[in-house]
Design a protein around this motif. Structure first.
Motif, PDB file in Angstrom:
ATOM      1  N   VAL A  66       0.854  -1.187   0.000  1.00  0.00           N
ATOM      2  CA  VAL A  66       0.000   0.000   0.000  1.00  0.00           C
ATOM      3  C   VAL A  66       0.887   1.232   0.000  1.00  0.00           C
ATOM      4  N   ILE A  67       0.625   2.141  -0.932  1.00  0.00           N
ATOM      5  CA  ILE A  67       1.379   3.389  -1.046  1.00  0.00           C
ATOM      6  C   ILE A  67       0.409   4.547  -0.839  1.00  0.00           C
ATOM      7  N   ASP A  68       0.749   5.445   0.053  1.00  0.00           N
ATOM      8  CA  ASP A  68      -0.094   6.602   0.319  1.00  0.00           C
ATOM      9  C   ASP A  68       0.811   7.774   0.684  1.00  0.00           C
ATOM     10  N   CYS A  69       1.037   8.651  -0.281  1.00  0.00           N
ATOM     11  CA  CYS A  69       1.905   9.795  -0.028  1.00  0.00           C
ATOM     12  C   CYS A  69       1.514  10.936  -0.956  1.00  0.00           C
ATOM     13  N   GLU A  70       2.041  12.092  -0.682  1.00  0.00           N
ATOM     14  CA  GLU A  70       1.820  13.279  -1.504  1.00  0.00           C
ATOM     15  C   GLU A  70       3.161  13.699  -2.092  1.00  0.00           C
ATOM     16  N   ARG A  71       3.178  13.944  -3.400  1.00  0.00           N
ATOM     17  CA  ARG A  71       4.388  14.407  -4.068  1.00  0.00           C
ATOM     18  C   ARG A  71       4.154  15.801  -4.621  1.00  0.00           C
ATOM     19  N   LYS A  72       5.091  16.680  -4.360  1.00  0.00           N
ATOM     20  CA  LYS A  72       5.043  18.016  -4.933  1.00  0.00           C
ATOM     21  C   LYS A  72       6.008  18.057  -6.107  1.00  0.00           C
ATOM     22  N   ILE A  73       5.485  18.285  -7.298  1.00  0.00           N
ATOM     23  CA  ILE A  73       6.258  18.247  -8.530  1.00  0.00           C
ATOM     24  C   ILE A  73       6.252  19.636  -9.143  1.00  0.00           C
ATOM     25  N   SER A  74       7.421  20.198  -9.342  1.00  0.00           N
ATOM     26  CA  SER A  74       7.540  21.550  -9.884  1.00  0.00           C
ATOM     27  C   SER A  74       8.471  21.544 -11.086  1.00  0.00           C
ATOM     28  N   ALA A  75       8.442  22.633 -11.829  1.00  0.00           N
ATOM     29  CA  ALA A  75       9.314  22.783 -12.979  1.00  0.00           C
ATOM     30  C   ALA A  75      10.754  22.992 -12.517  1.00  0.00           C
ATOM     31  N   CYS A  76      11.686  22.342 -13.225  1.00  0.00           N
ATOM     32  CA  CYS A  76      13.104  22.445 -12.887  1.00  0.00           C
ATOM     33  C   CYS A  76      13.804  23.235 -13.983  1.00  0.00           C
ATOM     34  N   LYS A  77      14.236  24.432 -13.657  1.00  0.00           N
ATOM     35  CA  LYS A  77      14.937  25.284 -14.608  1.00  0.00           C
ATOM     36  C   LYS A  77      16.421  25.320 -14.285  1.00  0.00           C
ATOM     37  N   GLY A  78      17.202  25.651 -15.299  1.00  0.00           N
ATOM     38  CA  GLY A  78      18.647  25.694 -15.100  1.00  0.00           C
ATOM     39  C   GLY A  78      19.096  26.758 -14.136  1.00  0.00           C
ATOM     40  N   THR A  79      18.251  27.746 -13.897  1.00  0.00           N
ATOM     41  CA  THR A  79      18.615  28.811 -12.961  1.00  0.00           C
ATOM     42  C   THR A  79      18.372  28.421 -11.510  1.00  0.00           C
ATOM     43  N   HIS A  80      17.764  27.269 -11.295  1.00  0.00           N
ATOM     44  CA  HIS A  80      17.501  26.827  -9.925  1.00  0.00           C
ATOM     45  C   HIS A  80      18.742  26.114  -9.380  1.00  0.00           C
TER      46      HIS A  80
ATOM     47  N   GLY B  10      21.788   1.280 -17.467  1.00  0.00           N
ATOM     48  CA  GLY B  10      21.821   2.386 -16.520  1.00  0.00           C
ATOM     49  C   GLY B  10      20.462   2.730 -15.945  1.00  0.00           C
ATOM     50  N   VAL B  11      19.373   2.354 -16.647  1.00  0.00           N
ATOM     51  CA  VAL B  11      18.022   2.589 -16.133  1.00  0.00           C
ATOM     52  C   VAL B  11      17.802   1.819 -14.835  1.00  0.00           C
ATOM     53  N   SER B  12      18.376   0.637 -14.730  1.00  0.00           N
ATOM     54  CA  SER B  12      18.218  -0.157 -13.507  1.00  0.00           C
ATOM     55  C   SER B  12      18.837   0.545 -12.306  1.00  0.00           C
ATOM     56  N   PHE B  13      19.963   1.193 -12.498  1.00  0.00           N
ATOM     57  CA  PHE B  13      20.590   1.918 -11.392  1.00  0.00           C
ATOM     58  C   PHE B  13      19.770   3.154 -11.023  1.00  0.00           C
ATOM     59  N   CYS B  14      19.167   3.804 -12.024  1.00  0.00           N
ATOM     60  CA  CYS B  14      18.288   4.934 -11.723  1.00  0.00           C
ATOM     61  C   CYS B  14      17.080   4.472 -10.917  1.00  0.00           C
ATOM     62  N   THR B  15      16.505   3.342 -11.293  1.00  0.00           N
ATOM     63  CA  THR B  15      15.361   2.805 -10.562  1.00  0.00           C
ATOM     64  C   THR B  15      15.746   2.465  -9.130  1.00  0.00           C
ATOM     65  N   PHE B  16      16.923   1.894  -8.961  1.00  0.00           N
ATOM     66  CA  PHE B  16      17.427   1.570  -7.621  1.00  0.00           C
ATOM     67  C   PHE B  16      17.546   2.828  -6.766  1.00  0.00           C
ATOM     68  N   LEU B  17      18.121   3.889  -7.332  1.00  0.00           N
ATOM     69  CA  LEU B  17      18.283   5.126  -6.575  1.00  0.00           C
ATOM     70  C   LEU B  17      16.940   5.772  -6.266  1.00  0.00           C
ATOM     71  N   ALA B  18      16.011   5.731  -7.222  1.00  0.00           N
ATOM     72  CA  ALA B  18      14.685   6.316  -6.989  1.00  0.00           C
ATOM     73  C   ALA B  18      13.944   5.576  -5.894  1.00  0.00           C
ATOM     74  N   HIS B  19      14.199   4.280  -5.765  1.00  0.00           N
ATOM     75  CA  HIS B  19      13.572   3.494  -4.706  1.00  0.00           C
ATOM     76  C   HIS B  19      14.227   3.763  -3.363  1.00  0.00           C
ATOM     77  N   GLU B  20      15.535   4.003  -3.365  1.00  0.00           N
ATOM     78  CA  GLU B  20      16.262   4.218  -2.119  1.00  0.00           C
ATOM     79  C   GLU B  20      16.090   5.647  -1.593  1.00  0.00           C
ATOM     80  N   TYR B  21      15.962   6.619  -2.494  1.00  0.00           N
ATOM     81  CA  TYR B  21      15.876   8.024  -2.100  1.00  0.00           C
ATOM     82  C   TYR B  21      14.649   8.676  -2.742  1.00  0.00           C
ATOM     83  N   PRO B  22      13.451   8.243  -2.351  1.00  0.00           N
ATOM     84  CA  PRO B  22      12.240   8.764  -3.010  1.00  0.00           C
ATOM     85  C   PRO B  22      12.014  10.249  -2.783  1.00  0.00           C
ATOM     86  N   GLU B  23      12.494  10.801  -1.668  1.00  0.00           N
ATOM     87  CA  GLU B  23      12.270  12.206  -1.383  1.00  0.00           C
ATOM     88  C   GLU B  23      13.233  13.117  -2.132  1.00  0.00           C
ATOM     89  N   GLN B  24      14.358  12.580  -2.570  1.00  0.00           N
ATOM     90  CA  GLN B  24      15.354  13.399  -3.247  1.00  0.00           C
ATOM     91  C   GLN B  24      15.285  13.306  -4.758  1.00  0.00           C
TER      92      GLN B  24
END
Length: 487
Positions: free
Chosen positions: A184-198, A279-293
């Motif tokens: 069961v997954i229940d969370c809120e994600r805030k998704i914003s635009a990422c610009k190069g000036t950020h 390399g997609v597998s390593f990205c998936t691994f990192l996204a699973h390990e650091y979901p907030e970042q």
């Protein structure tokens, strides 16, 4: 091909064959890679020691950009509510509940709590055929958004739903079996635009087997010019990174730990992962390990959401010396399968970007070390990060059906197919790929408007309710004709 070029090619093949025979006779490993000679560590290149004696080359570019404050109050929030059930017969049942579903539940009058959408798939090998999918309730936009074949998918889903309703009487207990596992997954994600000036945004580029950070040359230059901070490492044994001489150094877990160290070293508040092939597998691994970042993720020709397991009947199981003898043939096969066209430009791209230029020992160890049983469909379905899937139509390594299945499993996925690209699509079509990535970085979900409250300034409605109340309390005054006694 002219006579001189043909003689050069034959001489290279003969040299490779003789070196392979020498390896077999002397029982010594051949072509052990050491870091490639590079320019000075300056010019955006760094060497990071992830473990004692294990050094990775990393290209790290911090562009000159105006100092701005981190964005606040921008973007949209997405409700990530999902229930994933795995049954013992191999079925995967996904129920999605999001913002739209919450609004529907609040306005539901009959008290039923139907989920926003459900998806039922069979846990089969996605490389063989497209899996059956049935969505008996309302179709979820998050499952088909960005799919180039959205209309065809919707039609197929409709047929599957009709078939599921027809067979429902024959299989009434299909979904009532005892589940093997429930997530069961229940969370809120805030998704914003990422610009190069950020200054809180960082882009990570991770290549696959046989590649190097140089395959991202067009992307690194493009996004660094736009003001993005970019990081691209060479995997162990690739490019200018060190090449340990033990096979255990190239297992999935060893390489994933390297990527974890690189990520923790350079990560900012909002990080975007871009992976190609393995390399997609390593990205998936990192996204699973650091979901907030992990803010967003891009998968380029990454394949289906299946657990990794090395093939027992693979050419890469041959001895290293035999693979060394076959290296010219393997390089030719990679050129044929990895590019839509096989001209002088593609050969020059391979040479300039140091692609498929690894030793036979590293190649064999990499292919044999692809063991990752945790990375199954449930593992991918648990991801709540927005994902852009980019697929080259002429890719002979990864069929488009695998990326379509990935788009169905992921919660928020956008599938884009490039007709002129193949497996190395970011090298073949750099401009379209850069445009797609940049649009995805700037994308943010629409914020749903707050539900309107009942207005207090509605005199007609208020008057009607007052009259109705008085009619109930004083029926004789409200209905004089009816209240008149019978004669």
């Amino acid at each position: 091909m002219g006579p001189a070029a043909l003689n050069t090619r034959l001489a290279a093949m003969l040299t490779s064959f003789l070196e392979g025979l020498l390896c077999c006779f002397t029982s010594k490993p051949t072509n052990i890679v050491v870091p490639v000679e590079t320019s000075e560590p300056a010019d955006g290149y760094e060497f990071v020691e992830v473990k004692p004696g294990r050094i990775l080359r990393v290209r790290h570019i911090i562009p000159d950009r105006p100092v701005v404050e981190e964005p606040t109050g921008l973007g949209g929030s997405v409700s990530c509510k999902r229930k994933i059930t795995v049954y013992r017969n191999g079925q995967l049942f996904i129920e999605n509940l999001g913002d739209r579903a919450s609004a529907e539940l609040k306005s539901c009058q009959n008290g039923e709590t139907e989920p926003n959408s459900t998806m039922e798939v069979e846990l089969t090998d996605c490389g063989n055929s497209s899996p059956p999918v049935s969505i008996p309730e309302a179709r979820s936009d998050s499952l088909t958004a960005g799919n180039n074949g959205a209309s065809d998918t919707a039609a197929a889903v409709g047929e599957a739903s009709a078939a599921g309703q027809t067979d429902q009487s024959q299989q009434p207990r299909k979904r009532r079996r005892k589940p093997k596992r429930t997530v069961v997954i229940d969370c809120e994600r805030k998704i914003s635009a990422c610009k190069g000036t950020h200054p809180d945004v960082t882009l990570f580029f991770i290549h696959g087997v046989g590649g190097s950070l140089d395959i991202w040359g067009s992307q690194l230059d493009f996004f660094s010019r736009l003001g993005y901070e970019v990081i691209a490492p060479d995997l162990a044994g690739h490019g200018a990174s060190s090449a340990p001489q033990i096979p255990a150094a190239y297992t999935f877990y060893a390489l994933a730990e390297d990527m974890r160290i690189i990520f923790k070293r350079y990560a900012r508040k909002r990080n975007i992962l871009i992976g190609h092939s393995y390399g997609v597998s390593f990205c998936t691994f990192l996204a699973h390990e650091y979901p907030e970042q992990i803010h967003k993720m891009v998968m380029i020709n990454g394949g289906g959401p299946t657990a990794l397991e090395p093939s027992l009947c693979s050419i890469f199981n041959l001895p290293t010396c035999v693979l060394h003898c076959l290296s010219p043939l393997l390089a030719w096969c990679f050129l044929k399968a990895g590019f839509a066209r096989q001209g002088a430009r593609e050969k020059q791209l391979l040479k300039e970007n140091n692609a498929f230029n690894v030793s036979s020992f590293v190649l064999r160890a990499m292919m044999s070390g692809q063991y990752w049983p945790e990375g199954d469909e449930v593992y991918h379905a648990e991801l709540t990060v927005p994902v852009l899937l980019v697929h080259g139509m002429h890719d002979k390594f990864v069929p488009v059906e695998e990326d379509q299945r990935m788009a169905e499993i992921l919660l928020m996925a956008f599938l884009k197919v490039l007709e002129d690209g193949s497996h190395m699509v970011m090298m073949e079509c750099p401009d379209p790929v850069n445009t797609l990535l940049h649009e995805f970085f700037l994308w943010e979900p629409l914020t749903l408007p707050a539900p309107k409250k009942e207005s207090k300034t509605r005199p007609e409605t208020a008057k009607a309710r007052t009259d109705n109340t008085q009619a109930i309390a004083e029926p004789s005054k409200a209905r004089p004709a009816t209240a008149k006694p019978a004669q």
